[in-house]
Design a protein around this motif. Structure first.
Motif, PDB file in Angstrom:
ATOM      1  N   ASN A 248       7.865   0.807 -11.693  1.00 58.74           N
ATOM      2  CA  ASN A 248       7.676   1.128 -10.319  1.00 58.74           C
ATOM      3  C   ASN A 248       7.440   2.584  -9.443  1.00 58.74           C
ATOM      4  O   ASN A 248       8.552   2.879  -8.290  1.00 58.74           O
ATOM      5  CB  ASN A 248       9.399   0.423  -9.214  1.00 58.74           C
ATOM      6  N   THR A 249       6.837   3.287 -10.389  1.00 57.13           N
ATOM      7  CA  THR A 249       6.959   4.496  -9.935  1.00 57.13           C
ATOM      8  C   THR A 249       5.092   5.337  -9.257  1.00 57.13           C
ATOM      9  O   THR A 249       4.469   4.855 -10.488  1.00 57.13           O
ATOM     10  CB  THR A 249       6.565   6.011 -10.642  1.00 57.13           C
ATOM     11  N   VAL A 250       4.788   6.223  -8.339  1.00 52.93           N
ATOM     12  CA  VAL A 250       3.830   6.128  -7.818  1.00 52.93           C
ATOM     13  C   VAL A 250       3.943   7.607  -8.004  1.00 52.93           C
ATOM     14  O   VAL A 250       4.964   8.606  -7.396  1.00 52.93           O
ATOM     15  CB  VAL A 250       3.681   5.550  -6.173  1.00 52.93           C
TER      16      VAL A 250
ATOM     17  N   ALA B 219       0.588  -1.299   0.015  1.00 59.72           N
ATOM     18  CA  ALA B 219       0.027   0.192  -0.097  1.00 59.72           C
ATOM     19  C   ALA B 219       1.379   0.877  -0.336  1.00 59.72           C
ATOM     20  O   ALA B 219       2.084   1.160   0.626  1.00 59.72           O
ATOM     21  CB  ALA B 219      -1.284  -0.064   0.890  1.00 59.72           C
ATOM     22  N   ILE B 220       0.646   2.011  -1.149  1.00 62.22           N
ATOM     23  CA  ILE B 220       1.626   3.194  -0.744  1.00 62.22           C
ATOM     24  C   ILE B 220       1.012   4.649  -0.502  1.00 62.22           C
ATOM     25  O   ILE B 220      -0.833   4.582  -0.788  1.00 62.22           O
ATOM     26  CB  ILE B 220       1.787   3.319  -2.163  1.00 62.22           C
ATOM     27  N   GLY B 221       1.547   5.820  -0.189  1.00 62.45           N
ATOM     28  CA  GLY B 221       0.490   6.607  -0.090  1.00 62.45           C
ATOM     29  C   GLY B 221       1.133   7.851  -0.175  1.00 62.45           C
ATOM     30  O   GLY B 221       2.787   8.413  -0.020  1.00 62.45           O
TER      31      GLY B 221
ATOM     32  N   VAL C  54      -2.412  12.348   3.113  1.00 59.84           N
ATOM     33  CA  VAL C  54      -3.407  13.049   1.895  1.00 59.84           C
ATOM     34  C   VAL C  54      -4.415  12.197   1.408  1.00 59.84           C
ATOM     35  O   VAL C  54      -4.867  12.384   0.917  1.00 59.84           O
ATOM     36  CB  VAL C  54      -2.105  13.697   1.379  1.00 59.84           C
ATOM     37  N   SER C  55      -3.112  10.751   0.896  1.00 65.78           N
ATOM     38  CA  SER C  55      -3.777   9.646  -0.361  1.00 65.78           C
ATOM     39  C   SER C  55      -3.089   8.706   0.090  1.00 65.78           C
ATOM     40  O   SER C  55      -1.739   8.367   0.531  1.00 65.78           O
ATOM     41  CB  SER C  55      -4.245  10.601  -1.452  1.00 65.78           C
ATOM     42  N   CYS C  56      -4.070   7.405  -0.611  1.00 64.12           N
ATOM     43  CA  CYS C  56      -3.228   6.087  -0.443  1.00 64.12           C
ATOM     44  C   CYS C  56      -4.087   5.262  -1.475  1.00 64.12           C
ATOM     45  O   CYS C  56      -4.916   5.639  -2.109  1.00 64.12           O
ATOM     46  CB  CYS C  56      -3.872   5.662   0.856  1.00 64.12           C
TER      47      CYS C  56
END
Length: 125
Positions: free
Chosen positions: A76-78, A33-35, A48-50
């Motif tokens: 491999n970037t958000v 999970a990234i945010g 802020v965001s997930c």
């Protein structure tokens, strides 16, 4: 070595847009999970965001409809696309990631496994 590196911050006028990027190395972002969290001057950090592992996107109320989180697994970037920026969005933005916790889905300000070094966003005329 596990690393998150943000880019894309800067100075923008109110109403403008920025896109933040967070490049991961040492692990695959689609397994986590990234945010994004942020810290404004004189204020506490806030979630802020997930983007969950099932690709559900979540936002704090103050940015809903203006910010969009996305992931490019091939790179491999958000990303965090920020539109209609307001002076209240001025902060250092940090990319965060976690494997098994619940900080992301609850948009918490801390408790993540990995943190980036932060990138400054300043919204001012």
């Amino acid at each position: 070595q596990v690393q998150l590196v943000e880019s894309g911050g800067g100075l923008v006028q109110p109403g403008g847009s920025l896109r933040l990027a967070c490049a991961a190395s040492g692990f695959n972002l689609d397994d986590l999970a990234i945010g994004w969290i942020r810290q404004a001057p004189g204020k506490e950090r806030e979630g802020v965001s997930c983007l969950t592992t099932k690709d559900y996107d979540l936002y704090v109320n103050s940015v809903k409809g203006r910010f969009t989180i996305s992931r490019d697994n091939a790179k491999n970037t958000v990303y965090l696309q920020m539109n209609r920026l307001e002076p209240e969005d001025t902060a250092v933005y940090y990319c965060v990631a976690e494997r098994y916790g619940s900080s992301c889905v609850f948009l918490r300000a801390g408790g993540y496994d990995y943190y980036g070094q932060g990138t400054q966003v300043t919204v001012s005329s």
